[in-house]
Design a protein around this motif. Structure first.
Motif, PDB file in Angstrom:
ATOM      1  N   UNK A   1       0.721  -1.052   0.131  1.00  0.00           N
ATOM      2  CA  UNK A   1       0.060   0.150   0.029  1.00  0.00           C
ATOM      3  C   UNK A   1       0.821   1.389  -0.004  1.00  0.00           C
ATOM      4  N   UNK A   2       1.994   1.362   0.728  1.00  0.00           N
ATOM      5  CA  UNK A   2       2.954   2.397   0.733  1.00  0.00           C
ATOM      6  C   UNK A   2       4.025   2.387   0.111  1.00  0.00           C
ATOM      7  N   UNK A   3       4.106   1.795  -0.940  1.00  0.00           N
ATOM      8  CA  UNK A   3       5.094   1.413  -1.793  1.00  0.00           C
ATOM      9  C   UNK A   3       4.857   1.630  -3.329  1.00  0.00           C
ATOM     10  N   UNK A   4       4.864   3.148  -3.350  1.00  0.00           N
ATOM     11  CA  UNK A   4       4.297   3.752  -4.618  1.00  0.00           C
ATOM     12  C   UNK A   4       4.919   3.186  -6.032  1.00  0.00           C
ATOM     13  N   UNK A   5       6.070   2.659  -5.960  1.00  0.00           N
ATOM     14  CA  UNK A   5       6.650   2.404  -7.368  1.00  0.00           C
ATOM     15  C   UNK A   5       6.282   0.971  -7.792  1.00  0.00           C
ATOM     16  N   UNK A   6       5.836   0.182  -6.641  1.00  0.00           N
ATOM     17  CA  UNK A   6       5.546  -1.102  -6.831  1.00  0.00           C
ATOM     18  C   UNK A   6       3.989  -1.453  -7.451  1.00  0.00           C
ATOM     19  N   UNK A   7       3.682  -1.612  -8.433  1.00  0.00           N
ATOM     20  CA  UNK A   7       2.477  -1.897  -8.879  1.00  0.00           C
ATOM     21  C   UNK A   7       1.882  -3.330  -8.867  1.00  0.00           C
ATOM     22  N   UNK A   8       0.606  -3.560  -8.099  1.00  0.00           N
ATOM     23  CA  UNK A   8       0.097  -4.920  -7.996  1.00  0.00           C
ATOM     24  C   UNK A   8      -0.997  -5.114  -9.007  1.00  0.00           C
ATOM     25  N   UNK A   9      -1.018  -5.850  -9.814  1.00  0.00           N
ATOM     26  CA  UNK A   9      -2.040  -6.106 -10.759  1.00  0.00           C
ATOM     27  C   UNK A   9      -3.518  -6.763 -10.188  1.00  0.00           C
ATOM     28  N   UNK A  10      -4.631  -6.842 -10.678  1.00  0.00           N
ATOM     29  CA  UNK A  10      -5.799  -7.234 -10.067  1.00  0.00           C
ATOM     30  C   UNK A  10      -5.744  -8.655  -9.905  1.00  0.00           C
ATOM     31  N   UNK A  11      -6.364  -9.240  -8.799  1.00  0.00           N
ATOM     32  CA  UNK A  11      -6.439 -10.385  -8.219  1.00  0.00           C
ATOM     33  C   UNK A  11      -6.750 -11.397  -9.226  1.00  0.00           C
ATOM     34  N   UNK A  12      -7.572 -11.094 -10.520  1.00  0.00           N
ATOM     35  CA  UNK A  12      -7.859 -12.073 -11.485  1.00  0.00           C
ATOM     36  C   UNK A  12      -6.703 -12.273 -12.257  1.00  0.00           C
ATOM     37  N   UNK A  13      -5.732 -11.287 -12.396  1.00  0.00           N
ATOM     38  CA  UNK A  13      -4.548 -11.709 -13.144  1.00  0.00           C
ATOM     39  C   UNK A  13      -3.650 -12.535 -12.812  1.00  0.00           C
ATOM     40  N   UNK A  14      -3.613 -12.766 -11.267  1.00  0.00           N
ATOM     41  CA  UNK A  14      -2.643 -13.916 -10.608  1.00  0.00           C
ATOM     42  C   UNK A  14      -3.536 -15.265 -10.668  1.00  0.00           C
ATOM     43  N   UNK A  15      -4.821 -15.109 -10.710  1.00  0.00           N
ATOM     44  CA  UNK A  15      -5.876 -16.390 -10.632  1.00  0.00           C
ATOM     45  C   UNK A  15      -5.693 -16.881 -11.910  1.00  0.00           C
ATOM     46  N   UNK A  16      -5.586 -16.288 -13.085  1.00  0.00           N
ATOM     47  CA  UNK A  16      -5.623 -16.849 -14.458  1.00  0.00           C
ATOM     48  C   UNK A  16      -3.857 -17.283 -14.532  1.00  0.00           C
ATOM     49  N   UNK A  17      -3.093 -16.669 -14.125  1.00  0.00           N
ATOM     50  CA  UNK A  17      -1.495 -17.124 -14.083  1.00  0.00           C
ATOM     51  C   UNK A  17      -1.662 -18.440 -13.567  1.00  0.00           C
ATOM     52  N   UNK A  18      -2.272 -18.885 -12.281  1.00  0.00           N
ATOM     53  CA  UNK A  18      -2.318 -20.158 -11.651  1.00  0.00           C
ATOM     54  C   UNK A  18      -2.976 -20.920 -12.587  1.00  0.00           C
ATOM     55  N   UNK A  19      -4.302 -20.742 -12.985  1.00  0.00           N
ATOM     56  CA  UNK A  19      -5.049 -21.536 -13.621  1.00  0.00           C
ATOM     57  C   UNK A  19      -4.335 -22.181 -14.960  1.00  0.00           C
TER      58      UNK A  19
END
Length: 327
Positions: free
Chosen positions: A195-213
């Motif tokens: 949350x307080x790391x402005x340079x690190x961008x987290x994709x949406x949850x579905x992005x990682x779910x599809x990667x895992x799938x």
């Protein structure tokens, strides 16, 4: 040969095999992910066949701001390149990379705040073309653990292993994310950590779910008495595992060492998966005293000095940064 930049899957030719970070599959996933826009640069020969390709992903957070203030470009690695089955001559990778990076820079530099090129396989790869395109290098650290000749237990610092074994004996454990409750706890901790790391961008949850799938990643969660203390995501690419994101409640549960347990079990998972290496993607700047770097090295990894390249769209800012980070 010519370079074409593609923004749709339908127009892509057959691409060379190589890094997952420059694959058709990842481009297709980025197209479906909010706040992502992929651009694939492809070099084709006179027959229209792809010789090399390089994927750049534009990411943004705040669509109500001007584009130059909230968008940035990330390029992971130097791309994928065709190899001749009969050993025939091919254009040099450096020349092909130069063609692709020039095309992407011309297309994107006025649409984003900055462009970033990282995780090149060799420190000096692409040095001349990146310099010519007004990118400036920043010294960065890279650490990887090899799984070739020794098991993880033979490489880890003995004191670190004792801490981890003591924590495991108290009941802390790591397992793959499977249930909806796991997903909820996993993403809650991950987003809170960054949350307080402005340079690190987290994709949406579905992005990682599809990667895992798709079988391209594993998501691990560390728990203790029903509480989530750590999490990690690693991605498979070209025989290696890349630790992309991780988080832990290391201060709240310091005596259980949740960060150490999470990293250790991640290393063991990648070893059991048959990966050649596990690569830690964001070790950081090469400060003399870097606790995070020393922590990762305690697991028996190898430290390598690399370069991370940046180009800021504001010319004056780019010149200033180039001067500040001059070699």
């Amino acid at each position: 040969m010519k370079v074409t930049i593609h923004t749709e899957i339908a127009t892509l030719p057959a691409l060379p095999d190589g890094s997952y970070f420059h694959s058709r599959e990842l481009m297709e996933l980025c197209l479906r992910t909010p706040h992502h826009k992929p651009y694939m640069a492809v070099v084709t020969d006179d027959n229209g066949e792809a010789v090399a390709n390089l994927l750049a992903v534009v990411r943004y957070r705040y669509p109500w701001l001007p584009a130059l203030l909230h968008r940035h470009v990330r390029i992971l690695g130097e791309g994928a390149y065709r190899t001749m089955p009969d050993g025939g001559d091919e254009p040099s990778k450096n020349m092909l990379f130069s063609m692709m990076i020039d095309a992407l820079t011309r297309r994107l530099h006025n649409r984003t705040l900055y462009m970033e090129v990282s995780h090149l396989s060799q420190k000096m790869f692409g040095y001349a073309p990146l310099r010519a395109a007004d990118y400036f290098p920043v010294r960065w650290m890279s650490i990887h653990n090899s799984h070739h000749s020794h098991a993880p237990e033979e490489r880890i610092n003995e004191r670190q292993l004792q801490r981890i074994e003591a924590a495991i004996n108290r009941g802390i454990e790591t397992h793959e994310v499977e249930s909806e409750e796991d997903y909820k706890n996993f993403f809650r901790l991950l987003h809170h950590h960054y949350w307080f790391k402005p340079r690190r961008y987290i994709p949406t949850d579905t992005f990682f779910k599809e990667l895992q799938k798709s079988g391209r990643c594993k998501m691990l969660i560390t728990t203790y008495k029903g509480k989530t203390l750590g999490c990690a995501i690693y991605v498979y690419s070209d025989g290696d595992a890349y630790l992309w994101y991780s988080a832990s409640r290391r201060k709240s549960y310091a005596t259980l060492h949740p960060n150490a347990v999470t990293y250790w079990n991640t290393i063991r998972y990648t070893y059991n998966d048959g990966c050649q290496h596990i690569r830690f993607m964001d070790v950081g700047l090469p400060f003399r005293h870097n606790p995070y770097r020393e922590f990762i090295l305690s697991f028996g990894g190898k430290e390598v000095s690399t370069l991370r390249w940046f180009r800021i769209s504001f010319r004056w800012a780019n010149k200033l940064a180039s001067w500040l980070w001059r070699e």
